[in-house]
Design a protein around this motif. Structure first.
Motif, PDB file in Angstrom:
ATOM      1  N   SER A  63       7.661  -7.349  12.858  1.00 10.33           N
ATOM      2  CA  SER A  63       7.259  -6.047  12.310  1.00 10.33           C
ATOM      3  C   SER A  63       8.088  -5.743  11.065  1.00 10.33           C
ATOM      4  CB  SER A  63       7.489  -4.950  13.345  1.00 10.33           C
ATOM      5  OG  SER A  63       8.880  -4.724  13.484  1.00 10.33           O
ATOM      6  N   SER A  64       7.612  -4.804  10.272  1.00 11.86           N
ATOM      7  CA  SER A  64       8.344  -4.399   9.060  1.00 11.86           C
ATOM      8  C   SER A  64       9.738  -3.883   9.431  1.00 11.86           C
ATOM      9  CB  SER A  64       7.562  -3.318   8.317  1.00 11.86           C
ATOM     10  OG  SER A  64       7.260  -2.244   9.189  1.00 11.86           O
ATOM     11  N   LEU A  65       9.861  -3.228  10.590  1.00 10.65           N
ATOM     12  CA  LEU A  65      11.154  -2.665  10.985  1.00 10.65           C
ATOM     13  C   LEU A  65      12.150  -3.758  11.371  1.00 10.65           C
ATOM     14  CD1 LEU A  65       9.883   0.367  13.092  1.00 10.65           C
ATOM     15  CD2 LEU A  65      10.837   0.435  10.802  1.00 10.65           C
ATOM     16  N   GLU A  66      11.654  -4.812  12.033  1.00 10.89           N
ATOM     17  CA  GLU A  66      12.542  -5.931  12.388  1.00 10.89           C
ATOM     18  C   GLU A  66      13.066  -6.615  11.124  1.00 10.89           C
ATOM     19  OE1 GLU A  66      10.966  -7.870  16.513  1.00 10.89           O
ATOM     20  OE2 GLU A  66       9.432  -7.622  14.973  1.00 10.89           O
ATOM     21  N   LEU A  67      12.152  -6.821  10.162  1.00  6.75           N
ATOM     22  CA  LEU A  67      12.564  -7.459   8.898  1.00  6.75           C
ATOM     23  C   LEU A  67      13.554  -6.567   8.142  1.00  6.75           C
ATOM     24  CD1 LEU A  67       9.071  -8.817   7.786  1.00  6.75           C
ATOM     25  CD2 LEU A  67      10.969 -10.191   8.657  1.00  6.75           C
ATOM     26  N   LEU A  68      13.293  -5.260   8.171  1.00 10.54           N
ATOM     27  CA  LEU A  68      14.192  -4.300   7.515  1.00 10.54           C
ATOM     28  C   LEU A  68      15.607  -4.433   8.092  1.00 10.54           C
ATOM     29  CD1 LEU A  68      14.589  -1.720   5.680  1.00 10.54           C
ATOM     30  CD2 LEU A  68      14.120  -0.386   7.730  1.00 10.54           C
ATOM     31  N   ASP A  69      15.701  -4.469   9.426  1.00 11.33           N
ATOM     32  CA  ASP A  69      17.014  -4.569  10.076  1.00 11.33           C
ATOM     33  C   ASP A  69      17.778  -5.812   9.604  1.00 11.33           C
ATOM     34  OD1 ASP A  69      16.556  -2.287  11.477  1.00 11.33           O
ATOM     35  OD2 ASP A  69      16.009  -3.276  13.357  1.00 11.33           O
ATOM     36  N   ASP A  72      10.396   1.228   0.158  1.00 10.98           N
ATOM     37  CA  ASP A  72       9.581   1.638  -0.984  1.00 10.98           C
ATOM     38  C   ASP A  72       8.730   0.465  -1.490  1.00 10.98           C
ATOM     39  OD1 ASP A  72       8.678   3.419  -2.990  1.00 10.98           O
ATOM     40  OD2 ASP A  72      10.149   2.616  -4.406  1.00 10.98           O
ATOM     41  N   PHE A  73       9.233  -0.764  -1.314  1.00  5.15           N
ATOM     42  CA  PHE A  73       8.446  -1.945  -1.717  1.00  5.15           C
ATOM     43  C   PHE A  73       7.181  -2.076  -0.857  1.00  5.15           C
ATOM     44  CE2 PHE A  73      12.734  -3.464  -3.164  1.00  5.15           C
ATOM     45  CZ  PHE A  73      12.419  -3.582  -4.506  1.00  5.15           C
ATOM     46  N   LEU A  74       7.230  -1.554   0.362  1.00  5.31           N
ATOM     47  CA  LEU A  74       6.078  -1.631   1.273  1.00  5.31           C
ATOM     48  C   LEU A  74       5.163  -0.416   1.122  1.00  5.31           C
ATOM     49  CD1 LEU A  74       7.650  -3.960   2.550  1.00  5.31           C
ATOM     50  CD2 LEU A  74       7.189  -2.987   4.787  1.00  5.31           C
ATOM     51  N   THR A  75       5.421   0.396   0.095  1.00  2.00           N
ATOM     52  CA  THR A  75       4.684   1.643  -0.082  1.00  2.00           C
ATOM     53  C   THR A  75       4.101   1.675  -1.491  1.00  2.00           C
ATOM     54  OG1 THR A  75       6.522   2.605   1.192  1.00  2.00           O
ATOM     55  CG2 THR A  75       4.858   4.122   0.332  1.00  2.00           C
ATOM     56  N   LEU A 115       0.420   3.608   7.340  1.00  2.00           N
ATOM     57  CA  LEU A 115       1.349   3.332   6.233  1.00  2.00           C
ATOM     58  C   LEU A 115       2.691   4.042   6.465  1.00  2.00           C
ATOM     59  CD1 LEU A 115       1.727   2.237   3.206  1.00  2.00           C
ATOM     60  CD2 LEU A 115       1.197   4.574   2.537  1.00  2.00           C
ATOM     61  N   SER A 116       2.616   5.317   6.864  1.00  2.00           N
ATOM     62  CA  SER A 116       3.830   6.127   7.024  1.00  2.00           C
ATOM     63  C   SER A 116       4.697   5.661   8.191  1.00  2.00           C
ATOM     64  CB  SER A 116       3.464   7.604   7.210  1.00  2.00           C
ATOM     65  OG  SER A 116       2.691   8.052   6.118  1.00  2.00           O
ATOM     66  N   LYS A 117       4.076   4.981   9.161  1.00  2.00           N
ATOM     67  CA  LYS A 117       4.869   4.404  10.265  1.00  2.00           C
ATOM     68  C   LYS A 117       5.452   3.058   9.850  1.00  2.00           C
ATOM     69  CE  LYS A 117       1.719   4.705  13.508  1.00  2.00           C
ATOM     70  NZ  LYS A 117       1.024   4.681  14.823  1.00  2.00           N
ATOM     71  N   GLU A 118       4.616   2.237   9.200  1.00  2.00           N
ATOM     72  CA  GLU A 118       5.072   0.878   8.844  1.00  2.00           C
ATOM     73  C   GLU A 118       6.170   0.896   7.793  1.00  2.00           C
ATOM     74  OE1 GLU A 118       1.537  -1.395   8.058  1.00  2.00           O
ATOM     75  OE2 GLU A 118       1.128  -1.645  10.210  1.00  2.00           O
ATOM     76  N   ASN A 119       6.175   1.918   6.932  1.00  2.00           N
ATOM     77  CA  ASN A 119       7.221   1.967   5.905  1.00  2.00           C
ATOM     78  C   ASN A 119       8.416   2.797   6.375  1.00  2.00           C
ATOM     79  OD1 ASN A 119       6.618   4.675   5.600  1.00  2.00           O
ATOM     80  ND2 ASN A 119       6.136   4.559   3.422  1.00  2.00           N
ATOM     81  N   ASP A 120       8.424   3.147   7.668  1.00  2.00           N
ATOM     82  CA  ASP A 120       9.559   3.843   8.289  1.00  2.00           C
ATOM     83  C   ASP A 120       9.781   5.236   7.716  1.00  2.00           C
ATOM     84  OD1 ASP A 120      11.545   3.760  10.320  1.00  2.00           O
ATOM     85  OD2 ASP A 120      13.113   3.420   8.840  1.00  2.00           O
ATOM     86  N   TYR A 164       3.034  13.414   6.432  1.00  2.00           N
ATOM     87  CA  TYR A 164       3.423  13.409   7.850  1.00  2.00           C
ATOM     88  C   TYR A 164       4.847  13.900   8.005  1.00  2.00           C
ATOM     89  CZ  TYR A 164      -1.011  11.428   8.955  1.00  2.00           C
ATOM     90  OH  TYR A 164      -2.363  11.281   9.102  1.00  2.00           O
ATOM     91  N   SER A 165       5.165  14.343   9.212  1.00  2.00           N
ATOM     92  CA  SER A 165       6.514  14.790   9.514  1.00  2.00           C
ATOM     93  C   SER A 165       7.346  13.580   9.929  1.00  2.00           C
ATOM     94  CB  SER A 165       6.470  15.810  10.654  1.00  2.00           C
ATOM     95  OG  SER A 165       7.770  16.061  11.110  1.00  2.00           O
ATOM     96  N   PRO A 166       8.528  13.368   9.319  1.00  2.00           N
ATOM     97  CA  PRO A 166       9.315  12.173   9.660  1.00  2.00           C
ATOM     98  C   PRO A 166       9.721  12.132  11.143  1.00  2.00           C
ATOM     99  CG  PRO A 166      10.270  13.332   7.767  1.00  2.00           C
ATOM    100  CD  PRO A 166       9.165  14.184   8.282  1.00  2.00           C
ATOM    101  N   TYR A 167       9.979  13.324  11.729  1.00  2.00           N
ATOM    102  CA  TYR A 167      10.382  13.372  13.148  1.00  2.00           C
ATOM    103  C   TYR A 167       9.291  14.099  13.930  1.00  2.00           C
ATOM    104  CZ  TYR A 167      14.840  11.734  11.454  1.00  2.00           C
ATOM    105  OH  TYR A 167      15.815  10.975  10.868  1.00  2.00           O
ATOM    106  N   ALA A 168       8.174  13.413  14.117  1.00  2.00           N
ATOM    107  CA  ALA A 168       6.985  14.046  14.703  1.00  2.00           C
ATOM    108  C   ALA A 168       7.244  14.558  16.117  1.00  2.00           C
ATOM    109  CB  ALA A 168       5.857  13.020  14.730  1.00  2.00           C
ATOM    110  N   TYR A 169       6.716  15.742  16.409  1.00  2.00           N
ATOM    111  CA  TYR A 169       6.819  16.301  17.767  1.00  2.00           C
ATOM    112  C   TYR A 169       5.562  16.044  18.592  1.00  2.00           C
ATOM    113  CZ  TYR A 169      10.885  18.872  16.014  1.00  2.00           C
ATOM    114  OH  TYR A 169      12.100  19.201  15.479  1.00  2.00           O
TER     115      TYR A 169
END
Length: 493
Positions: free
Chosen positions: A52-58, A86-89, A117-122, A211-216
Motif C-alpha cells: 500500500s502507499s502507506l507501507e511504502l511511505l513508512d 504530495d507526489f501521489l496527489t 485519493l484522500s485516503k491513499e495519499n494519507d 474531507y476531514s483528516p480525522y473523520a468521525y
C-alpha cells in the motif's frame, strides 16, 4: 525489499494517481532519492505494486530518518510525510478536472474518486482513525453511536514547548481557509502539502469541498466558504444546505450553530459538515405532526429525540427555505420564562439559534431544525442547555452538530479512565478518577459485575449518560410540561 524497489513502486503509484506520466519516472525517482538523503538508485523494472502507499511511505521515512534527512520528531515527520504524499496527489486543477469528469457520470462516482485519493495519499489519517473506539448504545431513542476519539495524536512535551517558542504567524488564518491547500505546515500548524479542495459554486459564491483528516463517520467532509468570515445561521444557510443536497444527493449536510456554547469548535470560519452516514437522529420518527399556516402543503412535525427537533419535508426547495427562515425568525425572538427560555439578555445579547441538517429522501428534501439556546444561570454557569455538572465526567465539551445527530465524540481520557472504572467495580486495585466514583458506586448498587459483563455494562451506561447529555442540551424537556411548552411554541407558527 530494496530501497530502489520501494522508490520505484512509490513512483509507479504517483503515475497511477493521474498527476504524472511515465515520461516523468526518472525525474520523480531522483526527487524522492534526494528527499530521503540517498545518493543513488539501482534500475528496477516497474511492476504491479503489492504494497500500500502507506507501507511504502513508512519505508521511505525510515530511510530518511536513518540518513539524517529528517528529524525523528512528530511534527517534522508529519511535514515530511505530507511532502512525499504530495507526489501521489495530482495538482488541484487536475483533481478538480477528474472530479468533474466522474461527476458527469454520477455524483457518487466523483466523491468515491476523491475519497479514495484522500485516503491513499494519507490526507485522511486512516491508521489513526482505526484507533478510535466505537460502540452502539441502546436507548429509548434508538441506538446512539459512541466513539472515544483516540485518532488525534497527543502532543509530546517537546512539541508543546517548541510551539510556545515559535513566532506567531497568522497565515493561513485558520485550519479551514483555502490557503491551507499545499501549505508545508509548521510546528503549530498541520502539514497540508497533500491537501486538495474541490471548488463549488453555491449561489454565485465560491466554496470548497474537502474531507476531514480525522473523520468521525463515513466520508466525513467539510464544505467551507472561500472567504474567512464567521459562522452565521440565516436564510442563506438553508439555501446553501439544500443546494448541496442537490449537488451531492447521496450526502447529508448540516451546520453547527452560530453562537458560543451551542456552536462548534471553529466559529470563525463559515463552514458545514457533510458525509455518507445515516445518523441515529435521521432514523428517529416524527411523533407529532402539525401544520404551518403559511405553508399548508408541507410535512412538518416534532421528532422523537432528546433534543428539540422540528422536521420539514417537501419536494419544493424554495418553500422549505422560506419555512425554515420563518421558524428561525420566530425562534430567535421567542421566550417562555416558565421553562427558562429567554431569547435576549437585558443588554440585547441574542441567545437563540438553530442547528440545521439537510438530506434527500427520494423526491423529497428534508430539513431538521434543532432549536438551541445558549443562556447560562447561577445554577448552570456552563450553560442551561449544555451537559450539566453530574454528566461532565463523561462529556463537558460543546454539543455540536455531530453529537446533536446522535454520535458522541468523547475525549481520549475516557479510554484509560473507563478501564479504571472497570477495575473499581470489580474490586481490583485501581486508579479511578475521583469524578467517576459516584457514578461507579451507583452502578455497583444496580448490577452484579464479573470479568465477562463489566465492559459491556459500562459501555451501556455511557450510552445512557450520552442520552442524558442530549436531553440537557434540549431546550424543551421530554416531560409533560416541556412538551406542552414546545407545542405552545409550535402554535405561534
Amino acid at each position: 525489499m530494496s530501497m530502489s524497489q520501494t522508490i520505484t513502486d512509490f513512483v509507479t503509484l504517483a503515475i497511477q494517481a493521474g498527476g504524472w506520466m511515465e515520461l516523468d519516472r526518472l525525474y520523480l525517482q531522483n526527487r524522492i532519492l534526494g528527499m530521503i538523503g540517498a545518493e543513488s538508485i539501482e534500475t528496477v523494472a516497474p511492476q504491479v505494486v503489492s504494497k500500500s502507499s502507506l507501507e511504502l511511505l513508512d519505508e521511505l521515512v525510515s530511510e530518511a530518518v536513518k540518513n539524517g534527512a529528517v528529524e525523528d520528531e512528530a511534527s517534522a515527520r508529519e511535514i515530511f510525510e505530507a511532502q512525499l504524499m504530495d507526489f501521489l496527489t495530482p495538482p488541484p486543477s487536475v483533481v478538480n478536472a477528474l472530479f468533474a469528469q466522474h461527476y458527469e457520470k454520477d455524483p457518487a462516482a466523483a466523491t468515491d474518486y476523491f475519497y479514495k485519493l484522500s485516503k491513499e495519499n494519507d490526507y485522511i489519517k486512516t491508521r489513526a482513525i482505526a484507533k478510535n473506539i466505537l460502540f452502539p448504545a441502546k436507548t429509548e431513542y434508538g441506538d446512539l453511536e459512541i466513539t472515544i476519539n483516540l485518532s488525534r495524536p497527543e502532543k509530546d512535551p517537546k512539541q508543546i514547548a517548541a510551539e510556545r517558542q515559535a513566532a506567531k504567524v497568522d497565515y493561513p488564518k485558520c485550519l479551514l481557509c483555502m490557503e491551507n491547500e499545499g501549505y508545508k505546515g509548521r510546528i503549530d500548524h498541520p502539514a497540508r502539502t497533500n491537501h486538495r479542495i474541490i471548488r463549488m459554486n453555491l449561489d454565485g459564491e465560491s466554496w470548497g469541498f474537502q474531507y476531514s483528516p480525522y473523520a468521525y463517520y463515513n466520508e466525513h467532509s467539510i464544505i467551507l466558504s472561500e472567504e474567512h468570515r464567521p459562522m452565521v445561521i440565516s436564510k442563506d444557510t438553508f439555501r446553501r444546505l439544500l443546494k448541496i443536497t442537490e449537488v451531492l444527493p447521496h450526502y447529508f449536510v448540516g451546520s453547527n450553530a452560530d453562537l458560543p456554547i451551542v456552536g462548534g469548535s471553529i466559529l470563525s470560519h463559515d463552514h458545514y459538515q457533510a458525509g455518507r452516514h445515516v445518523f441515529p437522529m435521521e432514523k428517529a420518527d416524527i411523533e407529532y405532526y402539525f401544520e404551518l399556516k403559511e405553508f399548508p402543503l408541507m410535512n412538518a412535525g416534532i421528532v422523537k429525540w432528546p433534543m428539540s427537533v422540528i422536521r420539514l419535508q417537501s419536494p419544493n426547495v424554495e418553500e422549505l427555505i422560506e419555512a425554515a427562515a420563518y421558524i428561525l425568525e420566530k425562534w430567535r425572538h421567542y421566550s417562555d420564562e416558565r421553562v427558562s427560555i429567554q431569547a435576549f439578555s437585558e443588554d440585547g445579547t441574542p441567545h437563540h439559534t438553530i442547528t440545521p441538517i439537510a438530506r434527500r429522501k427520494g423526491p423529497l428534501f428534508e430539513l431538521d431544525l434543532v432549536l438551541r439556546d445558549n443562556n447560562v444561570s447561577a445554577k448552570h454557569p456552563d450553560g442551561i442547555f449544555h451537559p450539566h455538572k453530574d454528566v461532565q465526567h463523561i462529556k463537558k465539551e460543546n454539543i455540536g452538530l455531530i453529537e446533536v445527530m446522535g454520535l458522541a465524540v468523547l475525549p481520549p481520557r475516557l479510554n484509560e479512565e473507563l478501564h479504571e472504572v472497570e477495575r473499581y467495580v470489580l474490586g481490583k486495585d485501581n486508579k479511578i478518577a475521583e469524578y467517576h466514583t459516584e457514578w461507579a458506586d451507583q452502578m455497583k448498587t444496580k448490577y452484579t459485575f464479573d470479568d465477562q459483563n463489566t465492559k459491556e455494562i459500562i459501555q451501556k451506561e455511557v450510552g445512557q449518560i450520552f442520552a442524558r447529555v442530549l436531553a440537557d442540551a434540549g431546550v424543551y424537556k421530554r416531560t409533560p410540561e416541556g412538551q406542552a411548552a414546545f407545542k405552545q411554541f409550535i402554535e405561534t407558527l
